[in-house]
Structures are given as structure tokens and as C-alpha cells.
Motif scaffolding. Structure first.
Motif, PDB file in Angstrom:
ATOM      1  N   GLY A  91       4.374 156.625  -2.349  1.00 57.47           N
ATOM      2  CA  GLY A  91       3.692 155.571  -3.106  1.00 57.47           C
ATOM      3  C   GLY A  91       4.517 155.056  -4.265  1.00 57.47           C
ATOM      4  N   LEU A  92       3.923 154.142  -4.990  1.00 62.91           N
ATOM      5  CA  LEU A  92       4.615 153.473  -6.085  1.00 62.91           C
ATOM      6  C   LEU A  92       4.390 154.140  -7.434  1.00 62.91           C
ATOM      7  CD1 LEU A  92       3.831 149.835  -4.955  1.00 62.91           C
ATOM      8  CD2 LEU A  92       5.992 151.054  -4.705  1.00 62.91           C
ATOM      9  N   GLY A  93       3.578 155.179  -7.473  1.00 60.00           N
ATOM     10  CA  GLY A  93       3.422 155.975  -8.684  1.00 60.00           C
ATOM     11  C   GLY A  93       2.349 155.537  -9.645  1.00 60.00           C
ATOM     12  N   GLY A  94       1.216 156.194  -9.579  1.00 64.81           N
ATOM     13  CA  GLY A  94       0.146 156.018 -10.557  1.00 64.81           C
ATOM     14  C   GLY A  94      -0.130 154.572 -10.922  1.00 64.81           C
ATOM     15  N   LYS A  95      -0.198 154.322 -12.205  1.00 68.08           N
ATOM     16  CA  LYS A  95      -0.495 152.972 -12.691  1.00 68.08           C
ATOM     17  C   LYS A  95       0.731 152.060 -12.672  1.00 68.08           C
ATOM     18  CE  LYS A  95      -4.846 153.201 -13.787  1.00 68.08           C
ATOM     19  NZ  LYS A  95      -5.834 152.364 -13.170  1.00 68.08           N
ATOM     20  N   HIS A  96       1.900 152.585 -12.330  1.00 70.37           N
ATOM     21  CA  HIS A  96       3.112 151.780 -12.320  1.00 70.37           C
ATOM     22  C   HIS A  96       3.061 150.666 -11.275  1.00 70.37           C
ATOM     23  CE1 HIS A  96       4.879 154.540 -15.128  1.00 70.37           C
ATOM     24  NE2 HIS A  96       4.617 155.546 -14.313  1.00 70.37           N
ATOM     25  N   TYR A  97       2.243 150.837 -10.269  1.00 71.34           N
ATOM     26  CA  TYR A  97       2.176 149.819  -9.224  1.00 71.34           C
ATOM     27  C   TYR A  97       1.637 148.502  -9.750  1.00 71.34           C
ATOM     28  CZ  TYR A  97      -2.885 149.855  -8.325  1.00 71.34           C
ATOM     29  OH  TYR A  97      -4.239 149.709  -8.422  1.00 71.34           O
ATOM     30  N   HIS A  98       0.924 148.523 -10.887  1.00 71.36           N
ATOM     31  CA  HIS A  98       0.388 147.284 -11.444  1.00 71.36           C
ATOM     32  C   HIS A  98       1.489 146.304 -11.838  1.00 71.36           C
ATOM     33  CE1 HIS A  98      -3.883 147.939 -11.455  1.00 71.36           C
ATOM     34  NE2 HIS A  98      -3.709 149.162 -11.921  1.00 71.36           N
ATOM     35  N   ILE A  99       2.615 146.827 -12.266  1.00 67.81           N
ATOM     36  CA  ILE A  99       3.729 145.951 -12.636  1.00 67.81           C
ATOM     37  C   ILE A  99       4.190 145.166 -11.413  1.00 67.81           C
ATOM     38  CG2 ILE A  99       6.131 145.923 -13.442  1.00 67.81           C
ATOM     39  CD1 ILE A  99       5.378 148.556 -15.008  1.00 67.81           C
ATOM     40  N   LYS A 116       3.553 140.238  -7.594  1.00 69.92           N
ATOM     41  CA  LYS A 116       3.016 139.654  -6.356  1.00 69.92           C
ATOM     42  C   LYS A 116       1.986 138.572  -6.670  1.00 69.92           C
ATOM     43  CE  LYS A 116       4.583 141.496  -2.564  1.00 69.92           C
ATOM     44  NZ  LYS A 116       5.393 140.660  -1.721  1.00 69.92           N
ATOM     45  N   VAL A 117       1.128 138.825  -7.625  1.00 74.72           N
ATOM     46  CA  VAL A 117       0.110 137.838  -8.024  1.00 74.72           C
ATOM     47  C   VAL A 117       0.807 136.551  -8.458  1.00 74.72           C
ATOM     48  CG1 VAL A 117      -1.627 137.315  -9.796  1.00 74.72           C
ATOM     49  CG2 VAL A 117      -1.687 139.510  -8.599  1.00 74.72           C
ATOM     50  N   ARG A 118       1.861 136.693  -9.219  1.00 71.12           N
ATOM     51  CA  ARG A 118       2.612 135.503  -9.656  1.00 71.12           C
ATOM     52  C   ARG A 118       3.318 134.832  -8.474  1.00 71.12           C
ATOM     53  NH1 ARG A 118       3.529 139.214 -13.942  1.00 71.12           N
ATOM     54  NH2 ARG A 118       2.503 138.503 -15.839  1.00 71.12           N
ATOM     55  N   ASP A 119       3.882 135.632  -7.564  1.00 69.13           N
ATOM     56  CA  ASP A 119       4.550 135.070  -6.383  1.00 69.13           C
ATOM     57  C   ASP A 119       3.581 134.290  -5.500  1.00 69.13           C
ATOM     58  OD1 ASP A 119       6.933 136.192  -7.202  1.00 69.13           O
ATOM     59  OD2 ASP A 119       6.840 137.885  -5.796  1.00 69.13           O
ATOM     60  N   TYR A 120       2.352 134.759  -5.427  1.00 72.82           N
ATOM     61  CA  TYR A 120       1.326 134.081  -4.627  1.00 72.82           C
ATOM     62  C   TYR A 120       0.694 132.904  -5.381  1.00 72.82           C
ATOM     63  CZ  TYR A 120       0.943 137.250  -0.615  1.00 72.82           C
ATOM     64  OH  TYR A 120       1.171 137.949   0.553  1.00 72.82           O
TER      65      TYR A 120
END
Length: 147
Positions: free
Chosen positions: A27-35, A40-44
Motif C-alpha cells: 500500500g501507499l502508507g497510512g494517511k500518506h496516500y492523501h497526498i 489525482k483529484v487535480r489531474d481529474y
């Protein structure tokens, strides 16, 4: 967005993050995935708020599914641990005829499909209190039967 379409989009973005980073096992690690999810939100080109602290748009959202959230944060290992814990509780509920334990575990598992219940402090506390309360009750019944 309606609730389902938004959740499907979040799950898609989470899957893309795992694929792009090759982190399916850990996985991407705890809360770090929010970054990464915020990128992705900006890319979309999704709404990112009006620039104030009160309105952040779709930034910093969780996956709105505890199983997907667990997979994105902790990979297949974390997801398997969550499913194993829930499975263990179901088996114990069936084996000892602990209807409350079984009902609560299945209720949480169903809720996990539409919300990231354990991602908020109150969800963790609620889950822990209910499960530990049932565990204490189970052991008290066992001690009374032994006396």
C-alpha cells in the motif's frame, strides 16, 4: 456527483494509485496516500475548493469504503488482515452462538462497503468498545460456567 458515482470514481483513483506506484502488496502508507489522491483529484479536474480553509472541495477525501481504504493504505496484506479479523469474529460468533457479536460484526462489515468507518476516531472507538464488550461478556460467561 451522486453517492455511488463519487464512490466509484474514488475507488478507481485508488486503484490507479496502487497500479502506478506498484504498491499492491504494502500500500501507499497510512494517511500518506492523501497526498497522491489529491494529485489525482487535480489531474481529474475535480473541484478543489475556493481557496479557503473551510472549502477544500474533494481534496483529502477518504475512499468511502473501508476495504478499499485499507487496500490503498496498507496493500493486500492490510486488506487480508482486516478481512481475517472480521472473519474470525464471525466464526467465533457462530461457534459460541454469540448473536450480538455476529450481528455487530456483520453490521460493521456491511457498513465498511459504503464508508471508511475506521478512518475516524469515533468509528474506531465504537468498533473497539462493542467488540471488547462482547469479548468481556463472553469470558464472564465462561468463568461462571467453570465455577
Amino acid at each position: 456527483f451522486d453517492g455511488l458515482n463519487f464512490r466509484l470514481l474514488l475507488w478507481r483513483m485508488g486503484g490507479e494509485l496502487i497500479s502506478e506506484n506498484g504498491k499492491w502488496a504494502s500500500g501507499l502508507g497510512g494517511k500518506h496516500y492523501h497526498i497522491l489522491l489529491n494529485e489525482k483529484v487535480r489531474d481529474y479536474h475535480l473541484y478543489t475548493g475556493n481557496g479557503t480553509e473551510e472549502d477544500t472541495g474533494y481534496l483529502d477525501y477518504d475512499m468511502h469504503n473501508q476495504f478499499v481504504d485499507c487496500y490503498v493504505q496498507f496493500g493486500i496484506i492490510g486488506l487480508l488482515l482486516l478481512v481475517a479479523m472480521l472473519g474470525y469474529l464471525v466464526v467465533q460468533g457462530l461457534h459460541y452462538n454469540a448473536d450480538i457479536l455476529l450481528f455487530i460484526t456483520l453490521l460493521f462489515a456491511a457498513t465498511f462497503l459504503t464508508e471508511s468507518v475506521l478512518e475516524t476516531q469515533s468509528g474506531i472507538l465504537l468498533f473497539t468498545i462493542i467488540i471488547s464488550g462482547e469479548w468481556i461478556q463472553f469470558h464472564q460467561k465462561g468463568l461462571e460456567g467453570a465455577i
